[in-house]
Design an enzyme around this catalytic site. Sequence first.
Site, short mmCIF file in Angstrom:
data_model
loop_
_atom_site.label_atom_id
_atom_site.label_comp_id
_atom_site.label_asym_id
_atom_site.label_seq_id
_atom_site.Cartn_x
_atom_site.Cartn_y
_atom_site.Cartn_z
N ARG A 193 0.84 -1.15 -0.03
CA ARG A 193 0.04 -0.03 -0.03
C ARG A 193 0.94 1.28 -0.10
NH1 ARG A 193 -1.91 1.01 4.38
NH2 ARG A 193 -0.92 -0.77 5.75
N LYS A 229 -8.61 -2.26 0.97
CA LYS A 229 -8.46 -1.28 2.20
C LYS A 229 -9.22 -0.08 1.88
CE LYS A 229 -6.23 -4.04 4.81
NZ LYS A 229 -6.67 -4.73 6.17
N HIS A 287 -10.05 -4.14 12.71
CA HIS A 287 -8.97 -4.75 12.15
C HIS A 287 -8.56 -6.10 12.80
CE1 HIS A 287 -4.85 -4.69 10.03
NE2 HIS A 287 -5.72 -5.46 9.44
N SER A 295 0.34 -6.67 10.92
CA SER A 295 1.33 -7.69 10.22
C SER A 295 2.18 -8.13 10.95
CB SER A 295 1.43 -7.04 9.12
OG SER A 295 2.37 -7.74 8.26
N LYS A 322 -2.14 -13.03 13.23
CA LYS A 322 -3.62 -12.94 13.22
C LYS A 322 -4.28 -14.00 12.34
CE LYS A 322 -4.74 -9.15 11.54
NZ LYS A 322 -5.14 -9.09 10.03
N THR A 323 -3.68 -14.11 11.24
CA THR A 323 -4.45 -15.22 10.39
C THR A 323 -4.10 -16.35 10.65
OG1 THR A 323 -4.20 -13.55 8.48
CG2 THR A 323 -4.52 -16.04 7.91
N ASP A 381 -9.51 -11.11 8.60
CA ASP A 381 -8.96 -9.65 8.46
C ASP A 381 -9.74 -8.47 9.01
OD1 ASP A 381 -6.73 -8.23 8.05
OD2 ASP A 381 -7.54 -7.28 6.30
N ARG A 425 1.73 -12.38 -1.70
CA ARG A 425 0.45 -12.63 -1.00
C ARG A 425 -0.30 -13.51 -2.21
NH1 ARG A 425 -1.79 -9.68 3.33
NH2 ARG A 425 -0.43 -8.15 4.02
#
Length: 531
Positions: A59, A199, A218, A238, A242-243, A257, A323
């Site tokens: 991003r 996003k 988030h 990141s 989390k995932t 997410d 990704r």
Amino acid sequence: MTTRANPDCRLDDQGITGLGQVHYNLTEAALMTQAVARGEGQLGQGGTFLVSTGAHTGRSPKDKFVVRTPSVEDTIWWDNNKPMDPAAFDRLHADMLAHMKGRDYFVQDLFAGADADNRLDVRVVTELAWHGLFIRHLLRRPDPSELAGFVPEFTIINCPGFTADPARHGCRSGTVIAMNFDAKLILIGGTAYAGENKKSVFTLLNYLLPAKGIMPMHCSANHAPGNPDDAAVFFGLSGTGKTTLSADPSRVLIGDDEHGWSDTGIFNFEGGCYAKTINLSAEAEPEIHATTTRFATVIENMVFDPDTLALDFQDNSITDNMRCAYPLEAIGNASPTSLGGHPKNVIMLTCDAYGVLPPIARLTPAQAMYHFLSGFTSKTPGTEVGVTEPVPTFSTCFGAPFMPRRPEVYGKLLQEKIAQHGASCWLVNTGWTGGAFGTGKRMPIAATRALLAAAMDGSLNDAQFRRDPNFGFDVPVSVPGVSDTLLDPRQTWADPAAYDAQAKKLVQMFCDNFAQYLDAIDDETRAAAIG
């Protein structure tokens, strides 16, 4: 000329005219066919789509703007969101429409939000066919019957081939992401990184939903099998897990997410996942790994063998931010509804490279708000040029780049939800133990999973706790399957005095960062703050 699922509301009706061929709501196979024919990338193993995003492999937060109109003047967090003059936006819009003349475009009409009462109808207009495939995975796909009367509430126009003019368009560079709440329009130009589409929608929901009393988050989320009311959410930046940690095969995945917390429970904003693939392992994360050979999965910026097309999960020569994007149903234990009840457990993940924080700590609602507003993790040496020692990162609400409103708005909403529904709150450190980065070692994933399992089944609440002398939260003294020493980070260090010095340093970092919120929080949260 138009193809496929031509909706009642066309681009012509929105003042977008003079285009070449417009493709409305193509399915995955049709988008893949178009993307390959147009030379946007190539087919990979299993029918994946391999693509490079060029100069932008992530991003561009410094190129993101909110149009400063009277209707949002008093509600946007301008210290965190760059303003754009309405006249500059109008010039940008006109120039982008001129750029689009005669070119082919791909339109996807999608839902943002699994909760039918609170979803947003979004139209995404893309210059690249594979961007259409990406956002079709990431947002929620309406049934054909729902497309007939689809009228977008917000529209995103994404033109990677358009170069902005800072002097004319009031932006910083040739790349621009401009959000106009009055026009209900988002313009993206000068970047092929697909994550900007995703996003931008998240940012949109982060502004709209709090006004309805809904907490946008988030976070990832899951629930117990057969019991959506036994739900948990995992906040984290990141690299914090989390995932990975939410993708527990013993629980049902709601999403990885972005979620909302309404009066009826939690709901996924998305219909897919956008997972990092660097060092992805078939042994550690089999279901995510399997998507990298699944038909229509988008594989971004990965090195692959030119003959066999086999992916190299260790080669980060293009970017660490490699990704893959795929629909949620690619994960076997994913919820078909993407809905859950009110969370019983709220987990805040941090990667502490200083080796100070315990592997798990119990938080009061006020402490939860404190750590939510802090949003702490740390960059480690090697992640960026010039980073030679751990660098503290405080990203408020675990997602500052996507927060249009003041952090206290989200913090207060979360605190109210936790208090109202009696959720247990936990801070989980997936970073270092036994010393800082370079001396200590990474927190054992088996221990983290065991601690989370104890939190989820409620047994951790029955443990004996001690008060942490540095941060004031409660830390379990003993948990079955986890070393008692690991639970006390000071004991894991060879030199306790060195730990004390490092802890004092980290506490001061928290204090310095949190000073910005002291005048905007309640007395209870202020008392929970360190220092």
